[in-house]
Write a protein that holds these residues in place. Structure first.
Motif, mmCIF file in Angstrom:
data_model
loop_
_atom_site.group_PDB
_atom_site.id
_atom_site.type_symbol
_atom_site.label_atom_id
_atom_site.label_comp_id
_atom_site.label_asym_id
_atom_site.label_seq_id
_atom_site.Cartn_x
_atom_site.Cartn_y
_atom_site.Cartn_z
ATOM 1 N N VAL A 1 119.958 77.253 41.487
ATOM 2 C CA VAL A 1 118.940 76.719 42.394
ATOM 3 C C VAL A 1 117.865 76.081 41.513
ATOM 4 O O VAL A 1 117.127 76.780 40.813
ATOM 5 N N LYS A 2 117.791 74.758 41.509
ATOM 6 C CA LYS A 2 116.796 74.061 40.695
ATOM 7 C C LYS A 2 115.444 74.132 41.404
ATOM 8 O O LYS A 2 115.307 73.692 42.539
ATOM 9 N N ALA A 3 114.466 74.721 40.728
ATOM 10 C CA ALA A 3 113.200 75.035 41.394
ATOM 11 C C ALA A 3 111.982 74.571 40.596
ATOM 12 O O ALA A 3 110.932 75.205 40.628
ATOM 13 N N GLU A 4 112.119 73.445 39.896
ATOM 14 C CA GLU A 4 110.978 72.918 39.146
ATOM 15 C C GLU A 4 109.814 72.624 40.097
ATOM 16 O O GLU A 4 109.996 72.017 41.149
ATOM 17 N N GLY A 5 108.627 73.072 39.718
ATOM 18 C CA GLY A 5 107.447 72.845 40.537
ATOM 19 C C GLY A 5 107.277 73.839 41.675
ATOM 20 O O GLY A 5 106.289 73.779 42.413
ATOM 21 N N LYS A 6 108.226 74.755 41.824
ATOM 22 C CA LYS A 6 108.165 75.757 42.897
ATOM 23 C C LYS A 6 107.712 77.111 42.333
ATOM 24 O O LYS A 6 107.580 77.283 41.133
ATOM 25 N N HIS A 7 107.506 78.064 43.229
ATOM 26 C CA HIS A 7 107.036 79.390 42.850
ATOM 27 C C HIS A 7 107.942 80.463 43.452
ATOM 28 O O HIS A 7 108.322 80.370 44.622
ATOM 29 N N VAL A 8 108.262 81.470 42.652
ATOM 30 C CA VAL A 8 109.083 82.593 43.127
ATOM 31 C C VAL A 8 108.229 83.855 43.166
ATOM 32 O O VAL A 8 107.580 84.211 42.181
ATOM 33 N N TYR A 9 108.228 84.507 44.320
ATOM 34 C CA TYR A 9 107.497 85.755 44.518
ATOM 35 C C TYR A 9 108.461 86.812 45.055
ATOM 36 O O TYR A 9 109.503 86.479 45.650
ATOM 37 N N PRO A 10 108.098 88.099 44.905
ATOM 38 C CA PRO A 10 108.861 89.122 45.638
ATOM 39 C C PRO A 10 108.683 88.892 47.136
ATOM 40 O O PRO A 10 107.665 88.349 47.573
ATOM 41 N N GLY A 11 109.659 89.298 47.936
ATOM 42 C CA GLY A 11 109.493 89.211 49.381
ATOM 43 C C GLY A 11 108.258 89.967 49.812
ATOM 44 O O GLY A 11 107.990 91.070 49.338
ATOM 45 N N LEU A 12 107.467 89.383 50.706
ATOM 46 C CA LEU A 12 106.242 90.038 51.157
ATOM 47 C C LEU A 12 106.589 91.264 52.002
ATOM 48 O O LEU A 12 107.601 91.292 52.697
#
Length: 414
Positions: free
Chosen positions: A79-90
């Motif tokens: 999954v190409k995610a440049e410029g995105k943010h990954v967080y734990p599920g809220l």
């Protein structure tokens, strides 16, 4: 009379059809056949420093690697995610999600059982996996929730659930995570004390192989009296908080306060007893006419300054469908003194720690469940979109009824 019977039958059929039609259309996620790598994103582990242009690798539902120099296995889904943010599920730490659909119809309200003493009631077995509230909630990044019964002296046992699955078994992360208890007066404490005494006598009789009639209510109190299962008591006023803490200490119980509006007034007591607070509904008005307008908004920061463990909930029993707004409650707390990092922690890792499931969820770490969201910005901001999500490694359908209606009427007026 015959006409009345046919009319009644028609109404029942129509109601049944309406309930079926209201079931969510989303199909639960399917486990990927191989590893999945989210590459190039800004990773917010919560338990550690932010990782710029990093990679999260997971396989069979578990996170296997996190960092900047993660080797992606051949054949992995990327999954190409440049410029995105990954967080734990809220993580919503208190709600009635999955237990109520139409609040005006008793048959669809499974959060309040008949009677006042129901410790044997288990919320997770009553969850409706097809609730329309669930896809709306998870589309805003809320992938985990505590769902709990309410009403009476002992409403029953709350559970941690994940918001995707065909059945309640699929959705349950941890059943019986806490016992909901109502302590609203001295009379309640007296009744609870009597029930606890009976539960202790019942447990002692069973341990000593004394022949005794089975009592599922007293049986259900077993983990409470040993301190393995915490009780959650809703209390906002300092008098109610002090009453709950004193009762828990006297009975040697593990306590969590829900609400906590005036908790800073008895901070020393809470800190000494190590009682955490689930802050409910940051978006609410002051409780007294002499309170500052931002009393609820600054509560998280004031608790933090006094060294009290806390997490943030959007709980409001009259607005059970608004669990989706959880990140904005935390965002308001951030706007009124709490750092953004601590606000995110208050809706991810902190609830997981308070409720005893931090070994599985709440942060992005190796060995934990791959319950993640991929966003185009800060989830505390209303204009941020959750673009992708995974629950225990399974991709989640982020569509919902509102989105489908929007798309439908966009076409109508093209």
């Amino acid at each position: 009379m015959m006409i009345f019977r046919y009319s009644l039958l028609s109404c029942i059929v129509l109601f049944s059809a309406t309930v079926v039609a209201s079931a969510s259309d989303q199909v639960p996620g399917k486990m990927p056949e191989g590893p999945v790598a989210i590459v190039g994103a800004t990773i917010h582990p919560v338990s550690g420093d932010v990782i710029e242009k990093g990679t999260v690798l997971f396989d069979q539902g578990k996170i296997t690697a996190v960092g900047k120099d993660v080797e992606v296995p051949e054949g992995a889904e990327v999954v190409k995610a440049e410029g995105k943010h990954v967080y734990p599920g809220l993580f919503e730490p208190y709600s009635m999600i999955g237990l109520v659909e139409f609040s005006s119809i008793r048959a669809t309200k499974d959060y309040n059982e008949t009677g006042t003493n129901n410790p044997n009631v288990k919320a997770h077995v009553a969850i409706n996996p097809d609730s329309e509230v669930i896809p709306v909630t998870r589309s805003n990044g809320v992938l985990l929730a505590v769902t709990a019964p309410t009403g009476g002296l002992i409403p029953g046992q709350a559970a941690v659930i994940q918001l995707d699955g065909w059945t309640y078994e699929d959705m349950t992360v941890q059943p019986e995570v806490a016992m909901a208890v109502g302590i609203r007066s001295e009379r309640d404490t007296e009744q609870l004390e009597e029930i606890l005494q009976q539960a202790k006598q019942y447990a002692a009789a069973k341990e000593n192989d004394v022949e005794i009639q089975h009592d599922m209510r007293l049986e259900a109190m077993g983990r409470v009296i040993t301190g393995e299962q915490p009780i959650i008591v809703e209390a906002d006023r300092w008098e109610a908080i002090v009453r709950a803490v004193n009762f828990a200490e006297k009975q040697d119980l593990k306590l969590i306060i829900l609400g906590g509006y005036e908790a800073p007034k008895c901070a020393e007591l809470l800190k000494r007893a190590d009682v955490p607070v689930i802050i409910s509904a940051v978006h609410r008005t002051p409780m007294s006419i002499d309170e500052p307008y931002d009393g609820a908004y600054t509560l998280a920061k004031r608790l933090q300054d006094k060294g009290i463990r806390f997490c943030i909930s959007g709980y409001d029993r009259s607005n059970y469908w608004n669990t989706r707004n959880l990140p904005y409650h935390a965002g308001t707390a951030a706007a009124f003194g709490l750092s953004k990092e601590d606000a995110i922690r208050a809706i991810t890792l902190s609830p997981a720690e308070i409720l005893g499931v931090a070994d599985r969820v709440g942060s992005i770490e190796e060995g934990k469940d791959a319950t993640l969201i991929l966003c185009d910005g800060d989830p505390l901001e209303t204009f941020t979109h959750t673009e992708s999500a995974w629950i225990a490694g399974k991709p989640v359908d982020l569509s919902n009824k509102q989105k489908m209606l929007y798309e439908k009427y966009q076409k109508k007026y093209e």
